[in-house]
Design an enzyme around this catalytic site. Structure first.
Site, PDB file in Angstrom:
ATOM      1  N   LEU A 170      18.901 -21.019 -11.848  1.00 23.73           N
ATOM      2  CA  LEU A 170      17.750 -20.585 -12.631  1.00 23.73           C
ATOM      3  C   LEU A 170      17.559 -19.075 -12.459  1.00 23.73           C
ATOM      4  CD1 LEU A 170      15.126 -21.134 -14.226  1.00 23.73           C
ATOM      5  CD2 LEU A 170      14.073 -21.822 -12.067  1.00 23.73           C
ATOM      6  N   VAL A 217      19.527 -16.987 -14.936  1.00 28.42           N
ATOM      7  CA  VAL A 217      18.904 -16.908 -16.254  1.00 28.42           C
ATOM      8  C   VAL A 217      17.668 -16.011 -16.209  1.00 28.42           C
ATOM      9  CG1 VAL A 217      17.738 -18.256 -18.057  1.00 28.42           C
ATOM     10  CG2 VAL A 217      19.773 -19.175 -16.925  1.00 28.42           C
ATOM     11  N   GLU A 218      16.868 -16.160 -15.160  1.00 22.10           N
ATOM     12  CA  GLU A 218      15.607 -15.423 -15.071  1.00 22.10           C
ATOM     13  C   GLU A 218      15.792 -13.934 -14.798  1.00 22.10           C
ATOM     14  OE1 GLU A 218      12.762 -16.188 -15.970  1.00 22.10           O
ATOM     15  OE2 GLU A 218      12.199 -18.210 -15.440  1.00 22.10           O
ATOM     16  N   SER A 219      16.683 -13.580 -13.863  1.00 22.12           N
ATOM     17  CA  SER A 219      16.741 -12.183 -13.422  1.00 22.12           C
ATOM     18  C   SER A 219      18.146 -11.632 -13.242  1.00 22.12           C
ATOM     19  CB  SER A 219      16.030 -12.067 -12.071  1.00 22.12           C
ATOM     20  OG  SER A 219      16.786 -12.737 -11.070  1.00 22.12           O
TER      21      SER A 219
END
Length: 150
Positions: free
Chosen positions: A20, A23-25
């Site tokens: 995750l 995708v986020e950072s």
């Protein structure tokens, strides 16, 4: 990734979900979004405070990778306890848990696919993107992820 997985397992979250952060950072612990999300897992200030992280001008614990990861894992566990489905958890993580809960109740449905069209376009793309990354990096579908027993 190995360190993040250890934290997720300790927090009783499937370690595969550390992706995750890609995708986020893009795994940048200093990442900041225009909306105010910060850190590896892009925690918003209100969410971070609810998870006992300090958020301020001089001390923002969202910038500390271990604390950000532990808080994100805890939040994912909370969301899983509420929704019981990883796709709904990711939708709630991205769009807000109240929004997802309200759509499920209003529509009288129980799946991400049933409410996806009513979610923001960012969330409509976010859930499949995380699912694709987990499948590519781990060879596992979200539906196959199990909570660690440790």
């Amino acid at each position: 990734v190995a360190q993040l997985k250890k934290i997720f397992v300790a927090e009783k979250i499937p370690p595969e979900l550390v992706w995750l952060a890609e995708v986020e950072s893009s795994f940048d612990p200093k990442a900041r979004s225009p909306a105010g999300a910060v850190g590896l897992f892009q925690l918003m200030p209100v969410t971070a405070r609810s998870l006992d992280l300090s958020v301020g001008m001089f001390r923002d614990e969202r910038l500390q990778p271990d604390k950000n990861t532990r808080a994100a894992a805890h939040y994912l566990r909370q969301l899983y306890g509420r929704f019981g489905d990883w796709r709904l958890v990711l939708a709630a993580y991205n769009a807000g848990e109240s929004r997802v809960a309200n759509l499920l109740a209003k529509s009288r449905v129980k799946t991400f696919d049933a409410i996806a069209g009513q979610l923001p376009s960012e969330t409509q793309m976010f859930v499949p993107k995380v699912e694709a990354i987990v499948r590519k990096r781990e060879g596992r579908a979200l539906a196959d992820l199990k909570m660690p027993k440790k």
